[in-house]
Design an enzyme around this catalytic site. Structure first.
Site, short mmCIF file in Angstrom:
data_model
loop_
_atom_site.label_atom_id
_atom_site.label_comp_id
_atom_site.label_asym_id
_atom_site.label_seq_id
_atom_site.Cartn_x
_atom_site.Cartn_y
_atom_site.Cartn_z
CG HIS A 75 -1.19 -0.99 -11.35
ND1 HIS A 75 -2.18 -1.12 -10.40
CD2 HIS A 75 -0.25 -1.92 -11.04
CE1 HIS A 75 -1.87 -2.08 -9.55
NE2 HIS A 75 -0.69 -2.57 -9.91
CG HIS A 233 -0.87 -7.67 -10.50
ND1 HIS A 233 -1.68 -6.66 -10.99
CD2 HIS A 233 -0.11 -7.08 -9.55
CE1 HIS A 233 -1.43 -5.54 -10.35
NE2 HIS A 233 -0.48 -5.76 -9.46
CG ASP A 237 3.00 -4.85 -10.13
OD1 ASP A 237 2.17 -4.02 -10.53
OD2 ASP A 237 2.88 -5.47 -9.06
CG HIS A 260 6.91 -3.07 -6.76
ND1 HIS A 260 6.50 -2.79 -8.05
CD2 HIS A 260 5.78 -3.40 -6.07
CE1 HIS A 260 5.19 -2.94 -8.13
NE2 HIS A 260 4.74 -3.32 -6.94
#
Length: 282
Positions: A75, A233, A237, A260
């Site tokens: 973030h 979101h 990321d 991720h």
């Protein structure tokens, strides 16, 4: 976007808890000279914010230097990318960036309060020259060359549940467009919490810093900040993870079920072959 390298005008301190560790942590951002990069410091040891120092992780983005690790940097990195910040000293007291409210809001708001500073050096950009693809069963991520000097992210999530379901959003990275996603919070399905806790993670999670989805509803009293907060979101990321390239990227990312792990593996595939990319001044 940004032609010159950028740092912040003065130091900022953040305090909070780590999402996974549950430990209290303080974070200090300080201006840094040109051509330095974004450098994390922990116990007088430094770790550059680079894909070369990143470890594959499913639930957060982690960088490591020998026995020193710093987790959940995504973030903050996303915020720095949105502001074009290229040079920054980041001192941390613990092993994890504070989760704050689970979005990029507080990082962005506080940096804007102190302001940023253009430096007497040009930014460098990474232009994608060839399509690069990484697949993992039904999930995939790829990046393609484009003519424009910009980063476009075409993100699809499909949770096959009663609430999140399938969401898709095409985002063009810019300071203004980032304001349309920066409030999006991290989220979790309630049914997955037991597994997360069994891994020793999620100790600092709460309804104050994460959206919890329980079957066909969310447990957060305030509701969602955006109707499509979940995919927003994921894009937030992704921006932070891709900034581990150490420069802004020009290209179009497309991903289905990404996260991720896939973001980092894409960077590794890109930099595996110099024919995939080239560096440019703006």
């Amino acid at each position: 976007m940004f032609k010159k390298q950028i740092t912040i005008k003065k130091a900022i301190i953040f305090k909070g808890i780590g999402l996974h560790s549950g430990e209290p942590v303080s974070l200090k951002l300080s201006p840094e000279k040109k051509n330095t990069g974004i450098i994390f410091y922990k116990k007088n040891k430094k770790i550059k914010a680079s894909w070369k120092n990143a470890e594959v992780s499913q639930l957060c983005t982690k960088i490591k230097n020998k026995n020193i690790t710093i987790s959940t940097i995504e973030h903050l990195m996303s915020t720095l990318s949105s502001l074009g910040i290229t040079n920054l000293k980041i001192e941390i007291s613990g092993s994890e960036i504070p989760i704050l409210d689970g979005s990029a809001k507080i990082f962005l708001d506080e940096i804007l309060k102190v302001g940023t500073l253009e430096q007497d050096a040009n930014q460098k950009f990474i232009k994608i020259k060839k399509k690069v693809l990484y697949e993992d069963k039904e999930k995939f991520i790829c990046i393609n060359p484009i003519k424009e000097k910009k980063l476009i992210i075409d993100f699809t999530i499909d949770y096959n549940d009663q609430f999140i379901k399938k969401q898709k959003l095409i985002y063009t990275h810019s300071p203004d467009n980032f304001r349309d996603i920066y409030l999006a919070r991290t989220f979790c399905l309630q049914k997955d919490l037991e597994k997360i806790f069994s891994l020793g993670l999620g100790k600092g999670g709460s309804l104050d810093n994460a959206i919890i989805v329980s079957e066909n509803k969310i447990l957060n009293q305030g509701g969602l900040r955006y109707p499509n907060e979940f995919v927003k979101h994921k894009i937030l990321d992704c921006i932070g993870d891709l900034y581990l390239a150490e420069n802004q990227i020009w290209g179009k990312v497309e991903t289905y079920g990404g996260g991720h792990e896939l973001n980092l593996l894409l960077l590794r595939e890109v930099f595996k072959n110099k024919e995939n990319y080239e560096f440019f001044d703006y």
